[in-house]
Enzyme design. Structure first.
Site, PDB file in Angstrom:
ATOM      1  N   HIS A   1       4.860  -8.594  -0.914  1.00 53.22           N
ATOM      2  CA  HIS A   1       3.735  -7.410  -0.850  1.00 53.22           C
ATOM      3  C   HIS A   1       2.146  -9.009  -1.797  1.00 53.22           C
ATOM      4  O   HIS A   1       1.906  -8.458  -2.815  1.00 53.22           O
ATOM      5  CB  HIS A   1       4.105  -6.823  -2.880  1.00 53.22           C
ATOM      6  CG  HIS A   1       3.735  -5.900  -3.567  1.00 53.22           C
ATOM      7  ND1 HIS A   1       2.089  -6.143  -4.386  1.00 53.22           N
ATOM      8  CD2 HIS A   1       4.123  -4.812  -3.615  1.00 53.22           C
ATOM      9  CE1 HIS A   1       2.591  -4.972  -4.776  1.00 53.22           C
ATOM     10  NE2 HIS A   1       3.409  -4.227  -5.046  1.00 53.22           N
TER      11      HIS A   1
ATOM     12  N   GLU B   1       0.541  -5.099   2.149  1.00 54.09           N
ATOM     13  CA  GLU B   1       1.315  -5.639   2.103  1.00 54.09           C
ATOM     14  C   GLU B   1       2.716  -5.174   3.353  1.00 54.09           C
ATOM     15  O   GLU B   1       2.817  -3.908   3.795  1.00 54.09           O
ATOM     16  CB  GLU B   1       2.951  -4.413   1.051  1.00 54.09           C
ATOM     17  CG  GLU B   1       2.026  -4.650  -0.779  1.00 54.09           C
ATOM     18  CD  GLU B   1       1.945  -3.915  -1.004  1.00 54.09           C
ATOM     19  OE1 GLU B   1       3.463  -2.909  -0.783  1.00 54.09           O
ATOM     20  OE2 GLU B   1       1.719  -3.118  -2.267  1.00 54.09           O
TER      21      GLU B   1
END
Ligand code: TA6
Length: 264
Positions: A134, A238
């Site tokens: 992320h 991400e």
């Protein structure tokens, strides 16, 4: 307050830091560059608390848990204590075992940031999981930023009830809250940041999803671990396998997802 243990990397090629909690890459600054990863000045740095910035490891689910059992948003990996199993000046490896998954995370910090998330299924049965690196990228002003690599790719818009649509041909710009899950794409994304006169490349393998996220003004105002203007200085690109791109592993099988981040 108990401080989190971390490993600091300092070589002629780069400076960086990785917390043992979550095997969380918090900082990476290649020589001659500004920091490439965003870290909120208000992030919690406490046991069991998610860190707001760097590269959180999302595993074994993305978003809310969906199998009826309890568990934190984005899975238990990012708030678990990992074990450092290999460590040299610029190469680190961390491992964690839980719920029948053996997870290994490799970090190489130099002129590029090379990350690898490897999952082995020890559940004794077929196992499904979602995963994401992320990554919070630091930018001068997200309103000036553009992202290429996703033209023509279908995505779910989480700001609009997961509505599915297709990204247009133009570079992606951020002009409001953006929370888009791009599916069935192996593409390399390039973030162009005119404010800091740089591009950030996110190249990946073993990943079929890419998530682009910026909370914008209002959502940021409601986040205790973000400064009110922090949304301007970050964009998440991400590297993931989520939703219909979730991984289904046979017993004993292994899956490897990698990301390379670099400023050409
Ligand atoms: O990847 C984007 C996202 O799923 C957003 O919906 C937002 O929830 C973000 O992750 C941050 O999640 P966190 O649990 O770290 O607050």
């Amino acid at each position: 307050m108990t401080a989190l243990e971390s490993v600091v990397v300092s070589t002629p090629q780069a400076e960086g830091e990785v917390y043992l909690q979550g095997a969380h890459v918090a900082r990476w600054t290649p020589a001659g560059q500004l920091p490439v990863l965003f870290m909120s000045s208000r992030s919690a740095l406490a046991p069991g608390k998610a860190i707001r910035g760097g590269v959180p490891i999302v595993f074994p689910w993305f978003g809310a848990r969906s199998d009826g059992k309890p568990g934190p948003a984005h899975g238990w990996a990012r708030t678990s204590l990992w074990t450092l199993v290999e460590g040299s000046a610029d190469r680190l490896a961390f491992e964690l075992t839980d719920e029948g998954f053996h997870v290994r995370f490799e970090v190489a910090m130099g002129a590029t940031l090379d990350l690898a998330l490897e999952v082995r299924n020890y559940t004794g049965a077929e196992a499904r999981f979602e995963e994401a690196l992320h990554t919070y990228l630091a930018v001068a002003d997200v309103r000036q930023v553009s992202v290429t690599g996703l033209a023509g790719v279908e995505y779910m818009d989480k700001t609009d009830g997961f509505r599915r649509t297709v990204q247009g041909p133009e570079p992606l710009r951020i002009a409001k809250e953006t929370d888009s899950v791009y599916l069935n794409t192996a593409a390399t994304c390039v973030v162009t940041d005119p404010g800091w006169e740089r591009r950030i490349v996110v190249e990946k393998t073993g990943s079929a999803s890419t998530v682009i996220w910026n909370p914008w003004i209002e959502k940021t105002a409601g986040m205790a671990d973000m400064g009110p203007d922090d949304w301007q200085g970050m964009i998440c690109v991400e590297t993931a396998n989520v939703a219909e791109n979730a991984i289904v592993l046979a017993p004993g099988a292994t899956h490897r997802m990698t990301a390379q981040i670099r400023c050409p």
